[in-house]
Design a protein around this motif. Structure first.
Motif, PDB file in Angstrom:
ATOM      1  N   MET A   1      30.055  69.663  66.719  1.00  0.00           N
ATOM      2  CA  MET A   1      30.035  69.211  68.076  1.00  0.00           C
ATOM      3  C   MET A   1      31.401  68.592  68.393  1.00  0.00           C
ATOM      4  O   MET A   1      31.963  67.887  67.572  1.00  0.00           O
ATOM      5  CB  MET A   1      28.907  68.172  68.234  1.00  0.00           C
ATOM      6  N   SER A   2      31.881  68.836  69.588  1.00  0.00           N
ATOM      7  CA  SER A   2      33.202  68.327  69.949  1.00  0.00           C
ATOM      8  C   SER A   2      33.141  66.827  70.251  1.00  0.00           C
ATOM      9  O   SER A   2      32.076  66.256  70.512  1.00  0.00           O
ATOM     10  CB  SER A   2      33.741  69.068  71.169  1.00  0.00           C
ATOM     11  N   TYR A   3      34.285  66.211  70.212  1.00  0.00           N
ATOM     12  CA  TYR A   3      34.395  64.773  70.502  1.00  0.00           C
ATOM     13  C   TYR A   3      33.903  64.480  71.914  1.00  0.00           C
ATOM     14  O   TYR A   3      33.183  63.510  72.144  1.00  0.00           O
ATOM     15  CB  TYR A   3      35.847  64.310  70.323  1.00  0.00           C
ATOM     16  N   LYS A   4      34.233  65.338  72.866  1.00  0.00           N
ATOM     17  CA  LYS A   4      33.831  65.156  74.260  1.00  0.00           C
ATOM     18  C   LYS A   4      32.304  65.178  74.383  1.00  0.00           C
ATOM     19  O   LYS A   4      31.707  64.361  75.075  1.00  0.00           O
ATOM     20  CB  LYS A   4      34.462  66.261  75.113  1.00  0.00           C
ATOM     21  N   THR A   5      31.676  66.112  73.704  1.00  0.00           N
ATOM     22  CA  THR A   5      30.217  66.225  73.737  1.00  0.00           C
ATOM     23  C   THR A   5      29.566  64.995  73.128  1.00  0.00           C
ATOM     24  O   THR A   5      28.592  64.459  73.666  1.00  0.00           O
ATOM     25  CB  THR A   5      29.763  67.492  72.984  1.00  0.00           C
ATOM     26  N   ILE A   8      29.745  62.130  75.596  1.00  0.00           N
ATOM     27  CA  ILE A   8      28.758  62.269  76.683  1.00  0.00           C
ATOM     28  C   ILE A   8      27.370  61.905  76.182  1.00  0.00           C
ATOM     29  O   ILE A   8      26.605  61.207  76.863  1.00  0.00           O
ATOM     30  CB  ILE A   8      28.789  63.701  77.258  1.00  0.00           C
ATOM     31  N   LEU A   9      27.020  62.351  74.986  1.00  0.00           N
ATOM     32  CA  LEU A   9      25.702  62.022  74.417  1.00  0.00           C
ATOM     33  C   LEU A   9      25.535  60.515  74.253  1.00  0.00           C
ATOM     34  O   LEU A   9      24.453  59.975  74.525  1.00  0.00           O
ATOM     35  CB  LEU A   9      25.499  62.733  73.077  1.00  0.00           C
ATOM     36  N   LYS A  13      22.604  58.080  76.196  1.00  0.00           N
ATOM     37  CA  LYS A  13      21.661  57.193  75.506  1.00  0.00           C
ATOM     38  C   LYS A  13      21.480  55.872  76.235  1.00  0.00           C
ATOM     39  O   LYS A  13      20.460  55.212  76.085  1.00  0.00           O
ATOM     40  CB  LYS A  13      22.125  56.930  74.071  1.00  0.00           C
ATOM     41  N   THR A  14      22.434  55.500  77.050  1.00  0.00           N
ATOM     42  CA  THR A  14      22.350  54.220  77.756  1.00  0.00           C
ATOM     43  C   THR A  14      21.605  54.332  79.084  1.00  0.00           C
ATOM     44  O   THR A  14      21.305  53.318  79.704  1.00  0.00           O
ATOM     45  CB  THR A  14      23.768  53.663  78.028  1.00  0.00           C
ATOM     46  N   THR A  20      17.999  59.310  83.918  1.00  0.00           N
ATOM     47  CA  THR A  20      18.041  60.580  83.191  1.00  0.00           C
ATOM     48  C   THR A  20      17.407  61.689  84.020  1.00  0.00           C
ATOM     49  O   THR A  20      17.944  62.793  84.110  1.00  0.00           O
ATOM     50  CB  THR A  20      17.325  60.455  81.833  1.00  0.00           C
ATOM     51  N   THR A  21      16.270  61.385  84.646  1.00  0.00           N
ATOM     52  CA  THR A  21      15.594  62.368  85.492  1.00  0.00           C
ATOM     53  C   THR A  21      16.489  62.783  86.654  1.00  0.00           C
ATOM     54  O   THR A  21      16.606  63.973  86.958  1.00  0.00           O
ATOM     55  CB  THR A  21      14.266  61.793  86.026  1.00  0.00           C
TER      56      THR A  21
END
Length: 125
Positions: A1-5, A8-9, A13-14, A20-21
């Motif tokens: 997985m890239s650093y950018k991804t 974003i993940l 989480k926050t 999120t919806t």
């Protein structure tokens, strides 16, 4: 997985459930991700662990033998059970009776077919 991804993940989480919806809806709108099939928008149904009893042994019950078909039913009973003529006659005249018990489903279906072809009424339990 890239650093950018990964970054974003971590930010996702926050988010609260409502945020999120809203984000998911915004992503769908932005990238036109709506489909015409409603089944693709469904959540998967979790598999539940039911305690289901699977039967492997069945009983064949001779329920009735019409008067006009007694001889053919008697012949079928003799063939299935290896009973003598008198025993098979007594068997057919004292219905309902279990003709075979503790047998497999295919064997029970085969016996049922033989007896129904002879004119008898059969049940499998």
């Amino acid at each position: 997985m890239s650093y950018k991804t990964l970054e974003i993940l971590e930010q996702l989480k926050t988010l609260s459930a409502l945020e999120t919806t809203e984000l998911v809806e915004d992503i769908k709108d932005t990238f036109n991700l709506y489909t015409t099939h409603s089944s693709t928008n469904c959540f998967p149904i979790p598999l539940l662990d039911y305690d289901i009893e699977v039967r492997f042994e069945f009983d064949v019950i001779l329920e009735a033998a019409p008067a006009g078909k007694k001889i053919s039913v008697l012949k079928a009973v003799r063939q299935i059970t290896d009973l003598g003529l008198k025993e098979a006659k007594d068997f057919v005249e004292s219905l309902p009776k279990t003709i075979k018990s503790g047998i497999s489903k295919p064997e029970a279906e085969d016996i049922k077919k033989q007896l129904e072809d002879a004119g008898a009424t059969i049940s499998i339990i």
